[in-house]
Write an enzyme that holds these catalytic residues in place. Structure first.
Site, PDB file in Angstrom:
ATOM      1  N   LYS A  52       0.843  -1.197   0.000  1.00 32.94           N
ATOM      2  CA  LYS A  52       0.000   0.000   0.000  1.00 32.94           C
ATOM      3  C   LYS A  52       0.881   1.250   0.000  1.00 32.94           C
ATOM      4  CE  LYS A  52      -3.847   1.990   2.695  1.00 32.94           C
ATOM      5  NZ  LYS A  52      -4.697   1.794   3.888  1.00 32.94           N
ATOM      6  N   SER A 127      -9.631   1.612   3.159  1.00 32.09           N
ATOM      7  CA  SER A 127      -8.822   2.417   2.274  1.00 32.09           C
ATOM      8  C   SER A 127      -7.785   1.635   1.459  1.00 32.09           C
ATOM      9  CB  SER A 127      -8.094   3.484   3.085  1.00 32.09           C
ATOM     10  OG  SER A 127      -7.182   2.883   3.980  1.00 32.09           O
ATOM     11  N   SER A 151      -9.560  -0.818   7.348  1.00 33.35           N
ATOM     12  CA  SER A 151      -9.093  -0.607   5.970  1.00 33.35           C
ATOM     13  C   SER A 151      -8.452  -1.803   5.288  1.00 33.35           C
ATOM     14  CB  SER A 151      -8.110   0.561   5.930  1.00 33.35           C
ATOM     15  OG  SER A 151      -8.812   1.775   6.031  1.00 33.35           O
TER      16      SER A 151
END
Lengths: 455, 97
Positions: A52, A127, A151
């Site tokens: 990420k 997210s 997330s």
């Protein structure tokens, strides 16, 4: 062991998802270099793991999905990334995410929204939506994400993959760009429980660079159990409200039946402060974010936006133009709840509620319950744009996941069925630092649950 | 409760954040909704007997007090927007009210 070209080809094929921020040429070049340097005796030798974009890497830029860090290259790498490399894994590029990990749909990225791997009109969750979408599309066996309020687990549920959020302190946060420091943890996505668990075991363990990381050995992987005999699984009634999507309920009921068939004792429990979890989270997380994000001021990192005639206007214009709408909103809410005259009414109350929520879990675990089973999200993946205008509706998507972050507990989401082709996730919440038990139960459930069948 | 336009501007100033004029009404409306929503926390007894929960290790771990060189792959000249002769370059301070 996979070859660099095949890894890159699979990722480039998934380009339409807008899940990977690293340009194909750069990715190919880096993978070639990495594979030549990878340690052949490492337990993850040759395994591609995407990261990420809020986790620092030396190989690629780290933008956090934000304009304010456009083109930023970190001069150091996260401990989790260093551990992956030491185990022979290949860092397979950076994944798109909601800006600074704030969001539940990966629509709040300065680099465009990520598409759901099975239905491009829908969101992959967030997210960590880029990581989830790539694993869900079969482009990768595993990826790193981060969790502040769900997330990893929420997008894992939406994309039909496994997502693990470890206990707070299990994995070093060194090199994870801070959002809510008392909540943030690096988490893992995998095609299977085993893929996710073995990556988690590699990145876990003590780190002298992070004082919030517990002084413990890396997680040891459990073996796949024959049954769930001896496990007591609690079903918190607050997580099965009457308005729960009927298909989600059917999928959960089926999974519960299967756990019973495997020998688990299942009992209803109560976590009475659950209804306050989302409001608590949306005081604490923005408060911590407003403080953590103060460092982005156009002086030390990232681009500087024009039009500044003095220092203060440099701060204001850089932050005003560099941050997107959701980040701006949270910084403002966070500043508000910490400001003079409001601190007691909001922040202090939220801290007290957080303690009560953590106590709810302790009460249940003290009464002999080993694990909790819940739906991960109240509904399957929603349509893009559906919740953008209404921040509260977006926040409610985290209703079953934020509690584990507030209480610092480990939790895993795994696919337990589908509704009209869209994946549904089931969640197991474990006791602090007992990830091994949680993973053991997930192994057993994964073997029997028809993850891709309609519920 | 509702957050006024002026309040948003005051908070934005505290947060060192430019907000544009046209976005102000929506921002004020959304902040009001969020603050209304989180206000349900006032149901918690405010008697202060609830001990604050902090996750992570129970005690601070001390390490040996010695200088360890930072292991940066490159220095600020490579990531700062403007860096000269060992300093981050900024515009003049101007008036700090």
């Amino acid at each position: 062991m996979s070859d660099a070209k095949a890894v890159a080809d699979r990722l480039v094929k998934a380009k339409r998802l807008n899940a990977l921020l690293t340009p194909p040429k750069e990715l190919r070049k880096s993978l070639n270099t990495q594979i030549a340097a990878a340690r052949p005796t490492g337990v993850l030798y040759g395994m591609p793991v995407a990261v990420k974009d809020n986790i620092c890497t030396l190989e690629f830029t780290t933008t956090c999905g934000s304009r304010i860090l456009e083109g930023y290259r970190s001069p150091y790498e996260a401990t989790a990334v260093a551990k992956l490399k030491a185990a022979g894994a290949l860092i397979a590029g950076k994944t798109n995410c909601d800006e600074f990990a704030m969001g539940s749909s990966t629509e709040h990225s300065a680099y465009g929204r990520v598409l759901h791997p099975l239905d491009k009109a829908r969101v992959p969750g967030g997210s960590s939506g880029g990581s989830a979408a790539l694993v869900g599309a079969g482009a990768l066996p595993a990826a790193l994400g981060s969790e502040t309020g769900g997330s990893v687990r929420q997008p894992a549920a939406f994309c039909g993959v496994v997502g693990i959020k470890p206990t707070y302190g299990r994995v070093s946060r060194y090199g994870l760009v801070a959002f809510g420091s008392s909540l943030d943890q690096i988490g893992v996505f995998g095609r299977s429980v085993h893929d996710a668990a073995r990556v988690l075991s590699v990145i876990s363990g003590r780190d002298p660079r992070d004082s919030t990381c517990e002084d413990r050995d890396p997680l040891r992987l459990p073996t796949v159990p024959e049954s769930l005999q001896g496990f007591v699984v609690g079903l918190p009634k607050e997580y099965f409200p009457p308005e729960l999507d009927p298909a989600v309920r059917r999928a959960c009921d089926r999974a519960i039946r299967m756990m019973k068939e495997l020998g688990a004792a299942v009992r209803e429990v109560s976590l009475p402060h659950t209804p306050y979890a989302v409001p608590t989270y949306y005081v604490i997380a923005p408060a911590e974010a407003s403080s953590n994000l103060a460092r982005y001021d156009g002086v030390r990192y990232g681009p500087r936006f024009n039009g500044a005639t003095d220092l203060r206007s440099l701060y204001r214009s850089t932050r005003g133009q560099g941050f997107g709408p959701e980040v701006r909103r949270r910084i403002l809410v966070g500043t508000y709840v910490l400001s003079s005259g409001y601190y007691d009414a909001y922040y202090r109350r939220a801290q007290q509620m957080r303690a009560l929520i953590a106590q709810d879990f302790r009460n249940v675990f003290d009464r002999g319950v080993d694990l909790l089973f819940t739906p991960t999200v109240p509904s399957p993946a929603f349509k893009a744009g559906e919740k953008l205008a209404d921040p509260i509706a977006m926040y409610m998507s985290d209703i079953f996941t934020v509690t584990a972050n507030l209480a610092g507990l480990p939790a895993i989401s795994l696919p337990i069925g589908r509704v009209k082709g869209l994946p549904i996730g089931g969640q197991l919440i474990g006791q602090a630092f007992l990830e091994d038990e949680m993973i053991e139960a997930a192994y057993a459930l994964e073997r029997v649950v028809p993850a891709t069948d309609e519920a | 409760m509702s957050v006024s336009r002026e309040e948003v501007l005051r908070i934005a100033q505290l947060a060192e954040l430019d907000v544009d004029e046209e976005g102000l009404p929506t921002l004020a409306e959304q902040m009001s909704r969020i603050l209304d929503y989180v206000a349900q926390l006032s149901a918690v007894p405010a008697n202060g007997t609830v001990k604050v929960f902090v996750p992570g290790p129970d005690a601070i771990r001390f390490r040996v007090d010695e200088v360890v060189p930072s292991q940066l792959a490159f220095g600020p000249e490579d990531f700062a927007p403007d860096f000269k002769e060992g300093f981050f370059v900024v515009p003049k301070l101007g008036q700090f009210e």
